[in-house]
Every structure is written in C-alpha cells, then in structure tokens.
Design an enzyme around this catalytic site. Structure first.
Site, PDB file in Angstrom:
ATOM      1  N   CYS A 165       0.807  -1.218   0.000  1.00 42.35           N
ATOM      2  CA  CYS A 165       0.000   0.000   0.000  1.00 42.35           C
ATOM      3  C   CYS A 165       0.844   1.274   0.000  1.00 42.35           C
ATOM      4  CB  CYS A 165      -0.944  -0.013   1.197  1.00 42.35           C
ATOM      5  SG  CYS A 165      -1.952  -1.507   1.247  1.00 42.35           S
ATOM      6  N   HIS A 305      -2.174   7.499   7.013  1.00 37.00           N
ATOM      7  CA  HIS A 305      -2.494   6.218   6.382  1.00 37.00           C
ATOM      8  C   HIS A 305      -3.895   5.797   6.821  1.00 37.00           C
ATOM      9  CE1 HIS A 305      -1.773   2.518   4.334  1.00 37.00           C
ATOM     10  NE2 HIS A 305      -1.864   1.783   5.424  1.00 37.00           N
ATOM     11  N   GLU A 316      -0.202   4.675  14.429  1.00 42.01           N
ATOM     12  CA  GLU A 316       0.182   5.845  13.657  1.00 42.01           C
ATOM     13  C   GLU A 316       0.024   7.129  14.468  1.00 42.01           C
ATOM     14  OE1 GLU A 316      -0.546   7.963   9.296  1.00 42.01           O
ATOM     15  OE2 GLU A 316      -1.896   6.342   9.946  1.00 42.01           O
ATOM     16  N   LYS A 337      -9.343   8.004   3.646  1.00 37.66           N
ATOM     17  CA  LYS A 337      -9.835   6.640   3.405  1.00 37.66           C
ATOM     18  C   LYS A 337     -11.235   6.441   3.987  1.00 37.66           C
ATOM     19  CE  LYS A 337      -5.421   4.148   3.078  1.00 37.66           C
ATOM     20  NZ  LYS A 337      -4.453   5.224   3.376  1.00 37.66           N
ATOM     21  N   HIS A 342      -9.732   2.095   0.873  1.00 44.97           N
ATOM     22  CA  HIS A 342      -8.286   1.912   0.765  1.00 44.97           C
ATOM     23  C   HIS A 342      -7.952   1.455  -0.649  1.00 44.97           C
ATOM     24  CE1 HIS A 342      -4.237   1.215   1.529  1.00 44.97           C
ATOM     25  NE2 HIS A 342      -4.282   0.351   2.523  1.00 44.97           N
ATOM     26  N   PHE A 403       1.674  -3.622   3.914  1.00 46.05           N
ATOM     27  CA  PHE A 403       1.976  -4.938   4.465  1.00 46.05           C
ATOM     28  C   PHE A 403       3.450  -5.263   4.204  1.00 46.05           C
ATOM     29  CE2 PHE A 403      -2.620  -6.767   4.001  1.00 46.05           C
ATOM     30  CZ  PHE A 403      -2.970  -6.129   5.179  1.00 46.05           C
TER      31      PHE A 403
END
Length: 416
Positions: A165, A305, A316, A337, A342, A403
């Site tokens: 991502c 994110h 985060e 998002k 996403h 990931f």
C-alpha cells in the site's frame, strides 16, 4: 552537487467519490462516502459484500474496444488519470524533450482480475493450457507506466514500484529524486489499483482485514473510531506531474506546490501487523522532515495512512505524537480513506492529491463516520472529524504504509 527543486504542475484522479480531480475534491470536502454494495460479482457467500467501486466508469469512453480488451482495469485507470494530469499541466507534447520525461508508477498488486480470470478459465477447462496471449502483459504491474509512455512517447525512466500500500508514495519519492539529481525534467507519477475482485475480497477477508459492516457500508470505513472493524477496499488511480522548477517556470506552468522531500523506512516487525509502538512510522516521518529540511512545527496538516484497522490507527497516531510533540495538537490530521476506502497501491497518490488541494484551497477534508471515542487515542488531537475545516496549510504531509512493514512519507509545501 546542488539538488534541483521539484514542483507539482498537474493532477489527475479517478476515485470512488469522483472521476476527475475536481469531482474528487468536491467529494472530499462534502464528506461523501464511496462505499456501496459490490456490483461486479455475486457476493452471497462472501463475508464482506461491499467496497468502494468506481462509479460510471466505462472503458470505451476512453479506449476503443480492441485497445480496452488488451488492458487490465488497473492499467486503464492509470492511463485515464495520467491523461488528466498531463492535460492539467498543459504539457506541450510537441515541444517537451521526451527523452527526459519519465513515468514512475505504483501498484501493489497489478492485474489481479486478469490473473483470476485466466486461472479460472484454465481450471474450468479440460486441462489444456490455452491462455490468452495478452495474459502476461495485461497482468504484470509494470504495464501501467508502459502504457502511459507508449501512448505519449515518453522515453525517460519507466518502471513500477511495488511496496504494497506504500507503492505510489514510493513512486513519488523515486520521481522526486530522479528530477532532483538531474536525470529527468518531468516525471508522470502516481498509482493505480483494481483489486475489487473475488480473489481480492476473498483474500483480504481470509486475513480478517476488511470491515464486515454489511448493514451500513457507507459508514464502514471509520478511521480512529472506537468501533472500527477493518478497512474498506477501494479502486482507482491518482496521477501527479512532477517537474523541475526552472523547467516549469520557463514554460509558464501553473505550480501547485513544491515537493519538499520524502522518507522511507521499514518496521522490520511482522508480515501484516504494524509495530505497536510505531517505531518504523516514527522513523519515516523523521526521515521525511530531515530530507525536506523542515522542522516538526512547520507541518500544518497530515493525511494519515488511517485505514480504519484497530491496531494501525492507534500506532500511527502514537507515532505522530512522538515525532511532533505538543505541536501535534495544532496539526489538522485526517484520513480520507473514510471516504474513498483503501486504494492499496494507489492510496499514496490520491491522498497526496488531497493534501495538495488542501493547501491550494485552505480547507482540510474530514475524517467521516466518527461516532465513538477510542480511549486509546489522545482526545486533544484534531482528527478533523466529520466536517471539513478551513485553515491555511503551508506544509502538508502524506503517510502511506504497506503490508511487510513498508513505510513511505512525502511532504509538500507552498512554493516560495
């Protein structure tokens, strides 16, 4: 060696809440949700029955039928967004030195639908390996920038970055450095993804990564909310024209902002889970600020994110507090998002566009769908909840993580 300055001169967006950059921006500031029941296949047996699909996208509006059949959707999306950005930048393709125009693109997965369909066709056949001759060229992740360069004759560096991502943020950082070091005058950068497929949804469901809020899909993506239960898969593309400052000035280009710097890091922790203390995220934001020559107190806005996962959102925000200290309370933090879902490898690009347009318009888009406080999140942080907020934004940061522990951060500032 003195590094060259890099600016943004064009934007293009194809998203679940708008099929152009202007439609996308209107969707953002109005708090529009792109989530709805999936229309691409029968979801009866799936745990998650919704996603953030594109609306009213018809490939033959942009390609002839023969051309469209040779391209996976993720590559179609890339070309459409790139074309808008090129037009927005008013690049004269007859005058630009195409040997010095690159295309550096991001895709986390690539042609998943093509791969899925060819394997299903083989499995349902008689065992004879009859595959479409376009199977491989439609599927490979680097075909998106290839199609962009072929269409326009761009002969500079051309490749795809793959870091899950974080892919398109990685691509933008590479593009920044290509221009800084003098290898290119212009780079078309961004990312695209088209993973709303039976394989994509089934795979993410098997990981327990997706929200299963089927009774209310439009509210399912709820970053920072105490009841969040996973992310919502989206699709689309974002494209940015990065250009050497003097080159842009010489042709009288509109300049949105300067790309001040970027950073990369790795969690080195787990295949899918973020480090609980946000160590890699702390490192990437510090790297980014140092690379840009900025101080923490210079930052006005962070597009996080913020995927709406229980672990990731908290890690985060803890990292932001660690890096920015008391100044974190003065930053407009958001997660777009909550509206787009996403977009995996395209997330960094469309979120960078949001951050840039927040600077241009003096409005920070909201984090929608917030109803319940999470006691693990500092209540003094301004998460721009539910409603867009007006403020002057001189420096905006965009965080994107993938990931495997891949972290990328890009920071933009108003041009001096």
């Amino acid at each position: 060696m003195e590094l060259k300055r890099v600016v943004v001169t064009g934007l293009g967006a194809l998203t679940p809440i708008g099929n152009t950059k202007d439609e996308y921006w209107e969707g953002l500031i109005s708090g529009k949700s792109g989530a709805a029941p999936i229309t691409y296949y029968d979801t009866e047996l799936f745990k998650t029955k919704f996603a953030c699909e594109l609306k009213n996208f018809v490939a033959t509006d942009f390609f002839d039928r023969k051309e469209a059949r040779k391209m996976d959707k993720f590559a179609q999306y890339a070309v459409v967004a790139a074309d808008e950005a090129i037009e927005d930048a008013k690049l004269n393709l007859d005058e630009v030195n195409k040997l010095r125009v690159g295309v550096i693109w991001g895709a986390g997965i690539g042609g998943l639908e093509t791969f899925q369909q060819e394997v299903l066709n083989f499995a349902g056949g008689n065992g004879t390996p009859r595959f479409n001759p376009f199977f491989i060229p439609k599927m490979i992740a680097d075909i998106a920038p290839a199609n962009i360069s072929i269409k326009h004759g761009f002969m500079g560096p051309n490749y795809t970055t793959v870091s899950a991502c974080a892919s398109s943020a990685n691509a933008m950082f590479d593009a920044l450095n290509m221009i800084r070091l003098g290898h290119c005058d212009v780079v078309v950068s961004g990312g695209s993804e088209a993973a709303v497929t039976i394989a994509g949804m089934g795979g993410f469901n098997a990981m327990h990564a997706l929200s299963t809020r089927n009774e209310s899909p439009e509210t399912a993506s709820r970053p920072f909310d105490g009841t969040r239960d996973g992310f919502v898969l989206g699709e689309g593309a974002g494209a940015l024209i990065l250009e050497e400052y003097e080159h842009a000035k010489a042709r009288g280009a509109k300049i949105y902002c300067e790309v001040a710097g970027g950073g990369l890091s790795s969690d080195a922790y787990h295949m899918t889970a973020p480090h609980p203390d946000g160590i890699g995220v702390i490192a990437v934001m510090k790297n980014c600020l140092e690379n840009a020559g900025l101080k923490p107190e210079d930052v006005d806005h962070i597009n996080t994110h913020g995927t709406s996962t229980p672990l990731g959102d908290v890690a985060e925000l803890k990292a932001i507090t660690e890096v920015f200290g008391d100044h974190a309370k003065n930053i407009n933090i958001n997660s777009t998002k909550s509206m787009t879902g996403h977009l995996l490898g395209a997330a960094g690009a469309i979120e960078a566009i949001s951050a840039i347009l927040a600077m241009e318009h003096g409005i920070v888009p909201p984090t929608i769908n917030h109803t319940t406080v999470d006691e693990n999140i500092d209540p003094e942080l301004n998460l721009t909840l539910n409603t867009a907020q007006k403020r002057e934004v001189n420096v905006a940061m965009s965080n994107t993580f993938g990931f495997g522990g891949h972290n990328a951060c890009i920071v933009f500032k108003k041009i001096d």
